[in-house]
Design an enzyme around this catalytic site. Sequence first.
Site, PDB file in Angstrom:
ATOM      1  N   HIS A   1     -18.984  96.595  63.990  1.00 49.18           N
ATOM      2  CA  HIS A   1     -17.799  97.379  64.356  1.00 49.18           C
ATOM      3  C   HIS A   1     -16.520  96.805  63.735  1.00 49.18           C
ATOM      4  O   HIS A   1     -15.444  97.379  63.929  1.00 49.18           O
ATOM      5  CB  HIS A   1     -17.693  97.567  65.875  1.00 49.18           C
ATOM      6  CG  HIS A   1     -17.090  96.437  66.661  1.00 49.18           C
ATOM      7  ND1 HIS A   1     -17.847  95.503  67.330  1.00 49.18           N
ATOM      8  CD2 HIS A   1     -15.807  96.110  66.915  1.00 49.18           C
ATOM      9  CE1 HIS A   1     -17.046  94.664  67.959  1.00 49.18           C
ATOM     10  NE2 HIS A   1     -15.800  94.999  67.726  1.00 49.18           N
TER      11      HIS A   1
ATOM     12  N   ASN B   1     -21.011 100.920  75.405  1.00 52.76           N
ATOM     13  CA  ASN B   1     -19.890 100.039  75.084  1.00 52.76           C
ATOM     14  C   ASN B   1     -19.361  99.382  76.360  1.00 52.76           C
ATOM     15  O   ASN B   1     -19.157 100.064  77.355  1.00 52.76           O
ATOM     16  CB  ASN B   1     -18.786 100.882  74.416  1.00 52.76           C
ATOM     17  CG  ASN B   1     -17.740 100.030  73.733  1.00 52.76           C
ATOM     18  OD1 ASN B   1     -17.945  98.839  73.498  1.00 52.76           O
ATOM     19  ND2 ASN B   1     -16.606 100.632  73.421  1.00 52.76           N
ATOM     20  N   TRP B   2     -19.152  98.071  76.328  1.00 51.34           N
ATOM     21  CA  TRP B   2     -18.705  97.260  77.479  1.00 51.34           C
ATOM     22  C   TRP B   2     -19.789  97.081  78.534  1.00 51.34           C
ATOM     23  O   TRP B   2     -19.529  96.486  79.570  1.00 51.34           O
ATOM     24  CB  TRP B   2     -17.487  97.877  78.192  1.00 51.34           C
ATOM     25  CG  TRP B   2     -16.277  98.006  77.370  1.00 51.34           C
ATOM     26  CD1 TRP B   2     -15.840  99.123  76.741  1.00 51.34           C
ATOM     27  CD2 TRP B   2     -15.294  96.995  77.091  1.00 51.34           C
ATOM     28  NE1 TRP B   2     -14.665  98.875  76.092  1.00 51.34           N
ATOM     29  CE2 TRP B   2     -14.312  97.581  76.300  1.00 51.34           C
ATOM     30  CE3 TRP B   2     -15.185  95.650  77.467  1.00 51.34           C
ATOM     31  CZ2 TRP B   2     -13.209  96.878  75.831  1.00 51.34           C
ATOM     32  CZ3 TRP B   2     -14.090  94.945  77.018  1.00 51.34           C
ATOM     33  CH2 TRP B   2     -13.119  95.571  76.207  1.00 51.34           C
TER      34      TRP B   2
ATOM     35  N   ASP C   1     -25.008  94.588  66.429  1.00 48.00           N
ATOM     36  CA  ASP C   1     -23.622  94.642  65.959  1.00 48.00           C
ATOM     37  C   ASP C   1     -23.303  93.524  64.942  1.00 48.00           C
ATOM     38  O   ASP C   1     -22.487  92.651  65.200  1.00 48.00           O
ATOM     39  CB  ASP C   1     -22.678  94.561  67.167  1.00 48.00           C
ATOM     40  CG  ASP C   1     -21.298  95.121  66.848  1.00 48.00           C
ATOM     41  OD1 ASP C   1     -21.029  95.394  65.661  1.00 48.00           O
ATOM     42  OD2 ASP C   1     -20.495  95.276  67.788  1.00 48.00           O
TER      43      ASP C   1
ATOM     44  N   ASN D   1     -11.864  88.386  69.148  1.00 45.82           N
ATOM     45  CA  ASN D   1     -13.031  87.500  69.070  1.00 45.82           C
ATOM     46  C   ASN D   1     -14.221  88.222  68.446  1.00 45.82           C
ATOM     47  O   ASN D   1     -15.207  87.581  68.084  1.00 45.82           O
ATOM     48  CB  ASN D   1     -13.437  87.035  70.480  1.00 45.82           C
ATOM     49  CG  ASN D   1     -12.873  85.677  70.846  1.00 45.82           C
ATOM     50  OD1 ASN D   1     -12.285  85.516  71.911  1.00 45.82           O
ATOM     51  ND2 ASN D   1     -13.035  84.687  69.966  1.00 45.82           N
ATOM     52  N   SER D   2     -14.157  89.552  68.368  1.00 45.49           N
ATOM     53  CA  SER D   2     -15.285  90.311  67.810  1.00 45.49           C
ATOM     54  C   SER D   2     -15.715  89.723  66.475  1.00 45.49           C
ATOM     55  O   SER D   2     -14.876  89.494  65.604  1.00 45.49           O
ATOM     56  CB  SER D   2     -14.900  91.775  67.599  1.00 45.49           C
ATOM     57  OG  SER D   2     -14.971  92.474  68.807  1.00 45.49           O
TER      58      SER D   2
END
Lengths: 738, 738
Positions: free
Chosen positions: B87, B215-216, B224, B672-673
């Site tokens: 993402h 998501n979440w 990912d 942080n992704s």
Amino acid sequence: MRPRHLRLATTVALPLLAASAQTRADEGMWLPEQLPALAETLAARGLELPAAQLADLDAYPLSAIISLGGCSASFVSDDGLAVTNHHCVGDALQHNSTEERNLIEDGYYAATRADELWAGPGSRIYVTTRITDVTSDVLGAIPEGASDVERFEAIELATKELVTACEAPGGVRCEVADFFAGAEFRLLERMEIQDVRLVYAPAESIGFYGGDDDNWMWPRHTGDWSFLRAYVSPSGAPAPYSPDNVPYHPATHLELRQEDLEDGDFVMVAGYPGGTYRYRTGAEMAWARDVTYPWNIATMTDLIAILDAVAAADPAAEVRVSDFRFGLSNYLKNNEGMLDSFRAGGAVERAQARDAALRASLAARTDDEARAWLAATDELTQTLEEGRETDERDRTLGWMGWSVDALSVASTAYWLAVEREKPDLERDSGYQERDWTRIRERVARLETSFVTEADSRMLDYFAHRLDGLGEPDLAPALDLLRELGAAPASGRGRGAGADAGDGDVLARGVRAAYAATLLTDSDARLSLLDASRVDLEQSRDPIVRLAVALYPLRRAIDDEANARDGALGRLRPQVLAAVRELSTAPIYPDANSTLRVTFGNVAGYPGPDGVWYLPFTTANGVAAKHTGVFPFDAPDALLDAIANDQRGPWLSPGLGAVPVNFLSTLDTTGGNSGSATLDSRGRLCGLLFDGNYESMASDWLFDPVRTRSIHVSTAYMLWVMSEVDHTDRLLDELGVAH
Amino acid sequence: MRPRHLRLATTVALPLLAASAQTRADEGMWLPEQLPALAETLAARGLELPAAQLADLDAYPLSAIISLGGCSASFVSDDGLAVTNHHCVGDALQHNSTEERNLIEDGYYAATRADELWAGPGSRIYVTTRITDVTSDVLGAIPEGASDVERFEAIELATKELVTACEAPGGVRCEVADFFAGAEFRLLERMEIQDVRLVYAPAESIGFYGGDDDNWMWPRHTGDWSFLRAYVSPSGAPAPYSPDNVPYHPATHLELRQEDLEDGDFVMVAGYPGGTYRYRTGAEMAWARDVTYPWNIATMTDLIAILDAVAAADPAAEVRVSDFRFGLSNYLKNNEGMLDSFRAGGAVERAQARDAALRASLAARTDDEARAWLAATDELTQTLEEGRETDERDRTLGWMGWSVDALSVASTAYWLAVEREKPDLERDSGYQERDWTRIRERVARLETSFVTEADSRMLDYFAHRLDGLGEPDLAPALDLLRELGAAPASGRGRGAGADAGDGDVLARGVRAAYAATLLTDSDARLSLLDASRVDLEQSRDPIVRLAVALYPLRRAIDDEANARDGALGRLRPQVLAAVRELSTAPIYPDANSTLRVTFGNVAGYPGPDGVWYLPFTTANGVAAKHTGVFPFDAPDALLDAIANDQRGPWLSPGLGAVPVNFLSTLDTTGGNSGSATLDSRGRLCGLLFDGNYESMASDWLFDPVRTRSIHVSTAYMLWVMSEVDHTDRLLDELGVAH
């Protein structure tokens, strides 16, 4: 007349989730007499009573374990107070509801003993007092060289003779049940208490919290308890309802566990599981998966739609159809769960592999016994296949019989009239003199549930389905409906009759039948049971005419089924003997509504990938699920108590909250509902009320990984009774400080 | 121009679920320099490296940790191969997609190095090379007795001077960041790699498996990951994209963990968390809960509906708006989660109680310091309240600025033109010469995402919302639109212009503006950045005129914000000093997109009542979720591999399957992704890509019970690369047997 409380606790055979520490479920619905042989296992699992004590029907705790017919229950006071599930007293709540007072929704609490309400026609409490092995009496009655029909008839007659002798002293209800698929027979003697009263049931928003959405599901937050009381004549004998009756004093009653229950604790359930199919063939499972369950699901979906449409148009009908609707939607979810688990878990394939292994092992042997067993296996397969030719027709007629009350009453009345012409011992089981009160009570109970519009629509539905089958033997009944549909509106001026052009001729025939029949009236239904065969054959009541027209086919189906049962009773025990010889573990008989004990532990189980289901839910979870909209509409008093009054002794220090429901590894199924859940010392610590969704296929093939039983904790029950419903009189009677 | 990848990992402050063994999350986004002081804790948690090694930017592993701007990443080969989240490469996939080749959907694998694709304008890799404390330089520059505006300006100037000096040698990008709410300042020096190429990204059905639904959420099954490569000039210096560039050789690169990861194992994440608000006041949280988040949610819901309507009518637009739509729906779910957790968990009330306790403790003291801190607390409250008067107007303008691309370009161009007239050091941050390339790249990137219809509808939407506010200072802009709407269709003959009677005058004005503007064209947008202030003020382009009309208000808002920032920078450090004095634990600064390390363990967490979330999901769960319909449409090759090819070394013996995603107690947030998840020896064992839904409010007030970070396991990544995507070249480069 209709399947009561169809909850079935079973198991999904899903592939093993390799979780780190898996607790395996405990297979086995044991006869009490089998428990002493399991003493070592029981002790290892945590039982703190002698195993022999559990085999004694006259001793604590089994002497306190009772049956309500479709559900299980237990005595909890010296004055005959009995605890069971909320969902087991639907009839009693419906019977006592009025337009002004909806007990299903509001619940009921008898503030004084005088306020305890008769549970209605057909309500019973049975106390098993004796179990006798009568295998030799029954099997010994079969003449040498008997055909399968003769075999069936000989067993029937021997059974009826044993029952008649057993019931001769009066006050008891006896039954001969077959075990191990007809290899063994036992005579069960039960005291039959006929005056049962409703003492307390919580509001639906506690007792059925979560409704259909949560049914069979975990995590669960259902307060599924209620209290009944057994009444007897002043002399202490079972007697029909009378204001003069007095509370029954049972031999023993269960003590209540006061301490917190924890993950891993020993638990057991004593109750009356209805039916399992653990020794059926893979082919039978495949037929259920491919034919029966899909058909049932489609049919129940249609019936529920009919009931909902009727209830939507007529609010008064909603309460009247609610119990049947609950049963349907419960069984629908059960059948869907069965299919899901059959398809996902390969249970059928595993059973087929098991069968193939058995065959291979027998085929490798040359001894006579093995050859006989192998031949029995082949013949069993063939017999089962023969029954499938008319399976859809028979199934449709069966479902029509359960669902369409007016037709059901007429059919019963006619069958009864035919049987009444015979000597009692020659009458069919279920139509002997000993059964007449029951039949009358079942018909009387329709007073609170019969809805003409629902009945008519369901007959219309089934008539069209039967018509679609194109079977010539259905012609007499369907032609009669067509004749009614073609004729000008007849009879009693209700107006809603056969308007030409409104629907097809069958539909008009059904409407005409309901416009003209007297059976929409409760008294008319009851008096029909007294009619003679000739009266009924000459009746002009269209529903009675329909029943008479269906009779020859129903009788033929019954005869065929009897012959097949004779064959199956001969063949299955042989196949089972082979299974038994090859098995290393003790074998228990399939559930058959007789008293059983199952034991295991409190335990969670693996949910979907990434999820572990914990073994306890808490009162906090009730509040978290609350939306204010049924079925998640917890009452304000309960929400207040959750926020402010969670305290000892009901609050679990480990959970930091009041435990609500819990899971165990126990092997249970429908009929176990309401069973006492007992701790290691035989004290009541909960009530069994459901199985998890993943467990359903375990009725066929036990899945040890995901099969869990669901219980409501005694702590939650007593806490609600104390803090929310303030049932002080009952808490005092239970000896619980509050 | 718009919020990039708004994933924010935070926490819900739900009441403690008293589960038996609770792992608490590990609060703290530590500066590398703080780690030696935490050596004992690190060792106790399981770190097997010297803590001092983790503080060294030039040593393994931090020297391999890089930033992409909005996301984090890390070098995994000597040839500049970098791994990050799927993402995080949405722009690169979008940039390289065509009508024939949808890389977002299909993924991309460069079979040879020559096939590696430029990631597009604005793509960057930053390597932090030096962090210097410049607190005294910055704070020392504030003149005695400075007003809040003067304070702000002095800090700005000092900052710009430090940055200019730092960047003078070239090839580096410098930044001064404030820490502890303005109490400390550090100069960050980063090598800026400008030629970034797309190497490999899995298909959306792996890399975004579960989509918005999951998501979440946990349990999660998202692959990912993606791979980029850093390129530099043949001489080794950062350079713009050129076919002549060569792979960059980083100082170090991460090693891969080969062994199975287990529940409880030590893990840490090194990356660039974007922003947290851990030291904000309870009143600020209450404002977010009561005003900002509800407003954001309503607005984003509307914007998503607009984008969906546009995409539904025009399939070509779907890919173009997908990245913005993902960002919106991600941030929408974030804001909803914030609200849920604020409301359910009492985080605001807890923060308010904390503030009250702080006040009480200061009020009980009589020393000057305490009195000064108390006064600062009061003044802070007042300053924050003043900002709220124009909050809705400012927020609406801000969102319009992010969302409406044409207007955003025009506003940027005009602001830039104004600033360009000043000496470079006096220009606003973000508009100095060093920023011009970035601005141009951002505008260039619109080439692959700009959709006229979406832009026009969003301007229409915001214009009506602004109109509804009735604020007089919005009149110039709104009047201009009204004027356009009232005039007969002007201009360039596109026909879709201002038809009278179709919508209100504002709507007609917006349509007229888009019918006439040149800014729907990429070249026109880019050339606008070169226009002078006078050019722009005299432009007849309606969108440029709108930007010019809005400028005075935007400038006034900016001035007010600067003054307020000056005050906040003076007050917050005083309040924080009081917090610091009263705290027993070490204090870490709020996230600010600078390099941080957070550490903890692999751990599950309590789900809803009755549910425990396990720390690992498996490939079997991918298959179990598969429906065949997006976002649960796993590719056949993956499903085949799940059924047949789950094997060592990727299969976890403990799980009996390939681990897919896992949970840790780490404290992370948006930015942080893509961060490397490192094991106890600093080896790559996963990639951080999300936080759980329950963690969101932890951006404000950390909830130690339910805050979990979500990682994709290296095992799943390498298994898919080997068994499904067959990226042999990369596996070789990673030194992984396959």
